[in-house]
Design a protein around this motif. Structure first.
Motif, PDB file in Angstrom:
ATOM      1  N   THR A 111       0.807  -1.217   0.000  1.00  0.00           N
ATOM      2  CA  THR A 111       0.000   0.000   0.000  1.00  0.00           C
ATOM      3  C   THR A 111       0.840   1.268   0.000  1.00  0.00           C
ATOM      4  O   THR A 111       0.574   2.184  -0.798  1.00  0.00           O
ATOM      5  N   PRO A 112       1.868   1.400   0.868  1.00  0.00           N
ATOM      6  CA  PRO A 112       2.724   2.591   0.778  1.00  0.00           C
ATOM      7  C   PRO A 112       3.390   2.750  -0.589  1.00  0.00           C
ATOM      8  O   PRO A 112       3.508   3.861  -1.099  1.00  0.00           O
ATOM      9  N   LEU A 113       3.796   1.636  -1.182  1.00  0.00           N
ATOM     10  CA  LEU A 113       4.434   1.691  -2.494  1.00  0.00           C
ATOM     11  C   LEU A 113       3.426   2.095  -3.571  1.00  0.00           C
ATOM     12  O   LEU A 113       3.737   2.912  -4.456  1.00  0.00           O
ATOM     13  N   ALA A 114       2.222   1.537  -3.477  1.00  0.00           N
ATOM     14  CA  ALA A 114       1.165   1.905  -4.428  1.00  0.00           C
ATOM     15  C   ALA A 114       0.826   3.394  -4.310  1.00  0.00           C
ATOM     16  O   ALA A 114       0.632   4.087  -5.316  1.00  0.00           O
ATOM     17  N   GLU A 115       0.758   3.895  -3.073  1.00  0.00           N
ATOM     18  CA  GLU A 115       0.470   5.311  -2.851  1.00  0.00           C
ATOM     19  C   GLU A 115       1.576   6.190  -3.437  1.00  0.00           C
ATOM     20  O   GLU A 115       1.307   7.216  -4.068  1.00  0.00           O
ATOM     21  N   ALA A 116       2.829   5.768  -3.254  1.00  0.00           N
ATOM     22  CA  ALA A 116       3.959   6.559  -3.736  1.00  0.00           C
ATOM     23  C   ALA A 116       4.037   6.576  -5.257  1.00  0.00           C
ATOM     24  O   ALA A 116       4.391   7.592  -5.864  1.00  0.00           O
ATOM     25  N   VAL A 117       3.684   5.446  -5.881  1.00  0.00           N
ATOM     26  CA  VAL A 117       3.829   5.326  -7.332  1.00  0.00           C
ATOM     27  C   VAL A 117       2.562   5.750  -8.074  1.00  0.00           C
ATOM     28  O   VAL A 117       2.636   6.461  -9.087  1.00  0.00           O
ATOM     29  N   GLY A 118       1.402   5.319  -7.576  1.00  0.00           N
ATOM     30  CA  GLY A 118       0.155   5.548  -8.312  1.00  0.00           C
ATOM     31  C   GLY A 118      -0.831   6.480  -7.659  1.00  0.00           C
ATOM     32  O   GLY A 118      -1.906   6.738  -8.226  1.00  0.00           O
ATOM     33  N   GLY A 119      -0.524   6.989  -6.453  1.00  0.00           N
ATOM     34  CA  GLY A 119      -1.419   7.921  -5.773  1.00  0.00           C
ATOM     35  C   GLY A 119      -2.696   7.271  -5.272  1.00  0.00           C
ATOM     36  O   GLY A 119      -2.772   6.054  -5.091  1.00  0.00           O
ATOM     37  N   THR A 120      -3.721   8.089  -5.076  1.00  0.00           N
ATOM     38  CA  THR A 120      -4.973   7.606  -4.486  1.00  0.00           C
ATOM     39  C   THR A 120      -5.686   6.593  -5.382  1.00  0.00           C
ATOM     40  O   THR A 120      -6.396   5.724  -4.891  1.00  0.00           O
ATOM     41  N   ASN A 121      -5.503   6.695  -6.698  1.00  0.00           N
ATOM     42  CA  ASN A 121      -6.132   5.726  -7.599  1.00  0.00           C
ATOM     43  C   ASN A 121      -5.626   4.315  -7.318  1.00  0.00           C
ATOM     44  O   ASN A 121      -6.409   3.368  -7.247  1.00  0.00           O
ATOM     45  N   ALA A 122      -4.316   4.196  -7.167  1.00  0.00           N
ATOM     46  CA  ALA A 122      -3.729   2.883  -6.899  1.00  0.00           C
ATOM     47  C   ALA A 122      -4.165   2.354  -5.542  1.00  0.00           C
ATOM     48  O   ALA A 122      -4.439   1.164  -5.386  1.00  0.00           O
ATOM     49  N   VAL A 123      -4.232   3.234  -4.529  1.00  0.00           N
ATOM     50  CA  VAL A 123      -4.678   2.818  -3.194  1.00  0.00           C
ATOM     51  C   VAL A 123      -6.136   2.388  -3.231  1.00  0.00           C
ATOM     52  O   VAL A 123      -6.529   1.411  -2.584  1.00  0.00           O
ATOM     53  N   PHE A 124      -6.952   3.125  -3.985  1.00  0.00           N
ATOM     54  CA  PHE A 124      -8.368   2.781  -4.130  1.00  0.00           C
ATOM     55  C   PHE A 124      -8.526   1.350  -4.605  1.00  0.00           C
ATOM     56  O   PHE A 124      -9.315   0.565  -4.053  1.00  0.00           O
ATOM     57  N   PHE A 125      -7.752   0.960  -5.601  1.00  0.00           N
ATOM     58  CA  PHE A 125      -7.890  -0.386  -6.149  1.00  0.00           C
ATOM     59  C   PHE A 125      -7.159  -1.432  -5.323  1.00  0.00           C
ATOM     60  O   PHE A 125      -7.621  -2.571  -5.220  1.00  0.00           O
ATOM     61  N   ILE A 126      -6.029  -1.063  -4.715  1.00  0.00           N
ATOM     62  CA  ILE A 126      -5.303  -2.055  -3.928  1.00  0.00           C
ATOM     63  C   ILE A 126      -6.087  -2.446  -2.678  1.00  0.00           C
ATOM     64  O   ILE A 126      -5.884  -3.520  -2.114  1.00  0.00           O
TER      65      ILE A 126
END
Length: 306
Positions: A111-126
């Motif tokens: 999740t921290p990596l997804a947030e850093a790389v893809g922002g809220t969109n990536a966190v939403f899906f992860i």
């Protein structure tokens, strides 16, 4: 800049913060009691607030809801694929190794990596992967750790911070009006603690573990290879084949699938009679080696579909 290089940069940042966590533990600022309380703060409040924040940052649409459900279905499919795979690759008595291969550290690392790389969109899906991961860890995962002795705790499956946060987030996501800025800003501010705090805590776990216990136990490297390379490779090929067109869904699936071993390999072992020390070593070994494996796997994913 390729996605793999960006991921590597973010990993270096995360590992630097882990180093600070290690130092703070050495200086006795992060005592065992402090680390335990911070872990509870993270899992109970901070990480769930990140999921809620990712939901309220999105505009509701049937398409985004469908993509989230697609993410959950794809996550279950990938996990079931791994379940079948480890039956052939690991002996029946190596239950801890099976757990470590099956379940990735989506919360503390993915999740921290997804947030850093893809922002809220990536966190939403992860968050969809987290739902599938939680359900599988608290059912089949506990069965593995306890060697079939512990029953499935349905309450833990349904009533845990990640599930509750996802349900709250879905409810707020579906509201036909915007929430007050004061409310959303408060949640977002707390959510921003997730990456630094989770990485500091993860770093503190390295302090009292001997170097030889992590790096000189050869059988652990086979399990690390399965978790970080083989199952990650198969997951990436599977994601490539699946009929998913959304870049954000693919990115979240890839990061979640390539993360190191889940922290619960150690935490649940304490509760359900597994080999806690070996579980801890697998978590730490795969976390260290992920600095190499994740960029390699992301390079492959970038070439195929990112």
């Amino acid at each position: 800049m390729t996605i793999a290089f960006l991921v590597f940069q973010k990993l270096v940042v995360l590992f630097s913060i882990m180093g600070l966590g290690l130092y703070l533990t050495h200086k006795e600022i992060f005592t065992k009691d402090v680390t335990l309380k911070l872990s509870k703060l993270l899992t109970t409040y901070v990480a769930p607030s990140l999921f809620v924040s990712s939901f309220i940052s999105q505009k509701f649409s049937a398409e985004r809801l469908f993509l989230l459900l697609t993410m959950i279905a794809a996550a279950f499919f990938l996990l079931f694929t791994r379940m079948i795979l480890v039956k052939f690759l690991l002996a029946d008595e190596r239950n801890m190794d099976k757990y470590a291969t099956l379940f990735a550290n989506v919360g503390f690392m993915g999740t921290p990596l997804a947030e850093a790389v893809g922002g809220t969109n990536a966190v939403f899906f992860i968050s969809g992967f987290v739902v599938a991961n939680q359900i599988m860890q608290w059912t089949y995962g506990i069965y593995l750790i306890s060697k079939g002795k512990a029953g499935i705790n349905l309450r833990s499956v349904l009533v845990n911070p990640a599930m509750i946060a996802t349900i709250i987030g879905l409810f707020l996501f579906s509201l036909p009006f915007d929430l007050p800025t004061v409310f959303t800003d408060a949640i977002t501010t707390v959510a921003k603690l997730n990456t630094p705090l989770s990485t500091l805590v993860l770093g503190s776990y390295f302090y009292k573990v001997k170097f030889k216990d992590i790096f000189l136990y050869k059988p652990a490297y086979y399990t690390a290879f399965l978790r970080l390379f083989l199952t990650s490779f198969i997951s990436i090929i599977t994601i490539w084949i699946l009929p998913i067109s959304s870049y954000d869904v693919k990115l979240a699936l890839t990061i979640a699938s390539t993360s190191p071993t889940a922290m619960n390999a150690a935490l649940l072992s304490q509760v359900y009679g597994g080999d806690y020390e070996y579980g801890s070593r697998l978590v730490l070994l795969t976390t260290v080696l992920s600095l190499i494996s994740i960029p390699i796997m992301m390079t492959l994913a970038d070439y195929l579909y990112l």
